[in-house]
Design an enzyme around this catalytic site. Structure first.
Site, PDB file in Angstrom:
ATOM      1  N   GLU A 209       0.830  -1.210   0.000  1.00  0.00           N
ATOM      2  CA  GLU A 209       0.000   0.000   0.000  1.00  0.00           C
ATOM      3  C   GLU A 209       0.867   1.265   0.000  1.00  0.00           C
ATOM      4  O   GLU A 209       0.633   2.204   0.747  1.00  0.00           O
ATOM      5  CB  GLU A 209      -0.958   0.010   1.202  1.00  0.00           C
ATOM      6  CG  GLU A 209      -2.083  -1.014   1.078  1.00  0.00           C
ATOM      7  CD  GLU A 209      -3.122  -0.898   2.190  1.00  0.00           C
ATOM      8  OE1 GLU A 209      -2.818  -0.341   3.250  1.00  0.00           O
ATOM      9  OE2 GLU A 209      -4.253  -1.375   1.978  1.00  0.00           O
ATOM     10  N   GLU A 290      -7.145  -7.443  -1.020  1.00  0.00           N
ATOM     11  CA  GLU A 290      -7.651  -7.425   0.355  1.00  0.00           C
ATOM     12  C   GLU A 290      -9.132  -7.093   0.334  1.00  0.00           C
ATOM     13  O   GLU A 290      -9.523  -5.924   0.332  1.00  0.00           O
ATOM     14  CB  GLU A 290      -6.902  -6.379   1.217  1.00  0.00           C
ATOM     15  CG  GLU A 290      -5.454  -6.719   1.483  1.00  0.00           C
ATOM     16  CD  GLU A 290      -4.774  -5.756   2.458  1.00  0.00           C
ATOM     17  OE1 GLU A 290      -5.463  -4.898   3.055  1.00  0.00           O
ATOM     18  OE2 GLU A 290      -3.549  -5.852   2.609  1.00  0.00           O
TER      19      GLU A 290
END
Ligand SMILES: *[C@@H]1O[C@H](CO)[C@@H](O)[C@H](O)[C@H]1NC(C)=O
Ligand SMILES: *[C@@H]1O[C@H](CO)[C@@H](O)[C@H](O)[C@H]1NC(C)=O
Ligand SMILES: *[C@@H]1O[C@H](CO)[C@@H](O)[C@H](O)[C@H]1NC(C)=O
Length: 678
Positions: A209, A290
């Site tokens: 991320e 995710e």
């Protein structure tokens, strides 16, 4: 749908409007960029071995030349005991998942500079080999920054011992050098597990991320890609994961496959999300790395639950795009010991909040690895796209062992407590030493200084930049508590209370999201208010280390005399006015099962069973009340229990009866009645 708690997270939601420039960018990228591994997109050219690659025409993965998609589940080996790994994995496989997704935690394997750990819960290779045996492909996420709601996002604390101003996750040569040393230890161990070498690892993540990080440093990202590929050698697919928004380009790396992540709160904008992904990567399979079937929980907030039916139907929606998906978390587990991280709300409306010990996450499986209603619904959806294997599950029993009395045996701040539990000699300095300066992962630090005669009665004690929580004593009598969470950094001291000021500082977990430089201790000035309006700095400190490591606690317990007990006047009090107390007890087990330690009525502290640190408990804060006790820790016969309680024991009278805890058969993660909080 109530997506997030509206705050911080490993996936920080940015709601940005799409602009005209965005569309131009898409076109530019579509023309200019072919995503995949350098050369052919095939991770191996060898006919003999399995191949894993990307078909950019059909927008799909290819496994041995055939279209392939995965439905993976996250399970982090460091959140379950190694003895439980196979059982958890088998339960996951039974739901139809064909891939396992796991992070690798640097700080677990490399707890101190130059010291490595590959045993027990750190036996990563064994974990991955079991996953292979249980018929999973593997999506590996080595970070090295992983967020994951773990202390410091998985980065070792000692990076800041060695280089106090290191700029982690950037091209800082010191960070690069340390990552490179770490990968040289880690990566060669995994070589045989890569799909191009006959193993099952199909994908290896680069960073994590990263677009959500302030730095947007592509020199660093390119370096990390090359450093990863130095070991992967094109034998698995390199990939990134980024939150879907207009900043995604900060995480995109040339020649690395991009994926995204989102939960049910954003499922209504799924078409827009795929557009974001397409803006950095015009072709190839769509992947949600995710998908959140639950959510993380902090102390002193509501337990985060997500509706099973909504989760199942959102999963169905994602799969209808032919996307591959990973459920984060499929099995969450536990932040044993001091491994839980924390978040920091950038808007400043909430500030610092520590993560609870449980990582149940309201995931598809529960914290003890059991199946749930969500599990059944999710399995049904997976069964529509993948074959469900025929696996018979063998869940552990959950047992209630009842009430266990605890004897107060040692005061942490007493001479005996220091002798047995403090690590090394106390250190003198002008400023309080930080946890990192003491090379201490977690636990407590005690700061002591002589009190000058006070100018005012009362006078205000001010502790700037406290991380995270301090019990304040004068001559070992509690005078109050300071807290970063509550943003309380000052309290009044009266004249005549005594001559030594003591600040017992708790590290509640380093921030894991967005930043990973949350060093612990006291970083600002400690001052006393003066009559003239000024402030007198206190600059003569002695720092005493209490890492409270399981091994230290167990050694201390084993050396305790048979009938060790504190003076009855201390033992009778409910509030621990002279500092933390260590309580010991034992309980008999005739049949081993999973159980939950219920510290109802106690304050805040840490619990150890048979020398294993279960983690922090804090029923006064909630919502987590019980701590999960895996059956693998217990034995038939006598089992030991130690509580290090910081604040109060659970006695209601000052009579002779002992305080107690209970072992229950069910978890209590959603708070206790307000009555018990009084
Ligand atoms: C999914 O894949 C199938 C088979 O390749 C194809 O027929 C279908 O159009 C695809 N659906 C989408 C939404 O891409
Ligand atoms: C920690 O990192 C943040 C950026 O994530 C930065 O703003 C801050 O200054 C850093 N703090 C220290 C002490 O280096
Ligand atoms: C203390 O713990 C025991 C055992 O769980 C329980 O019976 C009792 O009610 C608790 N006391 C308080 C005040 O919560």
């Amino acid at each position: 749908m109530s997506g997030g708690s509206g705050g911080f997270r490993c996936n920080r939601k940015l709601t940005l409007a799409m602009s005209g420039g965005f569309i131009i960018l898409v076109i530019a990228l579509t023309v200019g960029l072919c995503v995949g591994l350098s050369g052919s997109n095939d991770v191996t050219e060898n006919e003999e071995t399995t191949s894993f690659s990307i078909d950019h025409q059909a927008n799909t993965f290819l496994l041995n030349g055939k279209p392939f998609r995965y439905v993976a589940g996250s399970f982090h080996y460091f959140r379950a005991l190694p003895e439980a790994w196979r059982n958890r994995l088998r339960t996951m496989r039974a739901a139809g998942l064909n891939a396992l997704d796991t992070y690798v935690e640097w700080s677990l394997h490399n707890p101190h500079d130059g010291e490595y750990n590959w045993e027990g819960i750190a036996d990563l290779v064994k974990f991955l080999e079991i996953a292979q045996e249980e018929d999973f492909y593997i999506v590996l996420r080595p970070g090295p920054y992983i967020c994951a709601e773990r202390d410091n996002g998985g980065l070792p604390h000692w990076l800041f011992t060695k280089y106090p101003d290191i700029k982690v996750r950037t091209n800082d040569p010191r960070y690069i050098a340390e990552v490179s040393k770490w990968y040289a230890e880690l990566m060669p161990r995994l070589k045989h597990l890569l799909i191009g070498n006959g193993g099952k690892i199909i994908m290896v993540q680069v960073e994590n991320e990263y677009a959500a990080y302030y730095a947007c440093d592509h020199d660093y990202l390119n370096w990390l890609r090359d450093e990863t590929d130095k070991y992967v050698e094109n034998k698995a697919l390199l990939f990134t994961v980024d939150i879907p928004n207009e900043r995604m380009h900060c995480g995109k790396i040339d020649n690395v496959f991009a994926t995204t992540d989102f939960g049910i709160d954003r499922i209504h904008e799924i078409d827009q999300i795929w557009k974001y992904l397409r803006s950095v990567q015009p072709t190839g399979p769509l992947v949600n790395s995710e998908f959140y079937p639950g959510w993380l929980t902090h102390w002193q907030e509501m337990n985060q639950r997500r509706d099973p039916q909504e989760v199942a139907s959102a999963l169905k929606t994602i799969l209808s795009y032919n996307a591959s998906v990973n459920l984060y978390m499929f099995f969450g587990g536990t932040n044993f010991g001091f491994t839980a991280g924390a978040n920091y709300d950038l808007d400043g409306s909430i500030g610092y909040t520590a993560d609870i010990t449980s990582y149940d996450y309201d995931a598809v499986m529960d914290e003890a690895g059991g199946v749930t209603k969500k599990y059944e619904l999710v399995k049904q959806v997976i069964g529509e796209v993948l074959e469900l294997p025929n696996i018979v599950l063998n869940p552990a029993k959950r047992l209630a062992y009842g009430k266990v009395e605890l004897t107060p045996t040692t005061e942490l701040l007493s001479a005996e407590g220091r002798a047995a539990l403090a690590k090394g000699a106390p250190v003198k300095s002008t400023k309080p030493k930080s946890f990192e300066e003491m090379d201490q992962y977690s636990g407590l630090l005690l700061y002591e200084t002589p009190l000058p005669s006070l100018d005012l009665d009362p006078t205000l004690l001010q502790v700037e930049d406290l991380r995270d929580r301090a019990h304040v004593f004068v001559d070992q009598q509690l005078v109050g508590t300071l807290s970063r969470e509550a943003r309380i950094y000052a309290l009044p001291l009266s004249k005549g209370w005594g001559s030594t000021l003591q600040l017992l500082v708790e590290n509640q977990g380093r921030i894991n999201y967005d930043r990973a430089n949350d060093t612990k201790g006291i970083f600002g000035k400690v001052t006393l208010q003066l009559h003239n309006g000024g402030a007198l700095p206190l600059e003569d400190w002695t720092t005493t280390a209490y890492p409270l490591e399981a091994i230290t606690i167990e050694n201390w317990r084993q050396k305790l005399p048979e009938n060790a007990a504190l003076d009855s006047s201390i033992a009778k009090q409910r509030l621990l006015r002279s500092g933390p107390i260590l309580y010991t007890g034992s309980f008999q087990v005739s049949e081993v099962g999973d159980t939950y330690l219920n510290p109802a009525g106690w304050g805040k502290g840490v619990a150890y069973v048979n020398g294993f640190n279960l983690g922090r408990y804090w029923p006064l804060g909630g919502p987590q009340i019980t701590l999960y006790v895996p059956n693998e820790l217990l034995k038939v016969g006598s089992n030991s229990l130690v509580l290090i309680e910081y604040q109060r024991c659970n006695k209601t009278t000052n009579g002779p009866e002992l305080p107690a805890v209970q072992f229950d058969a069910v978890a209590q993660l959603d708070g206790e009645s307000s009555e018990a909080q009084k």
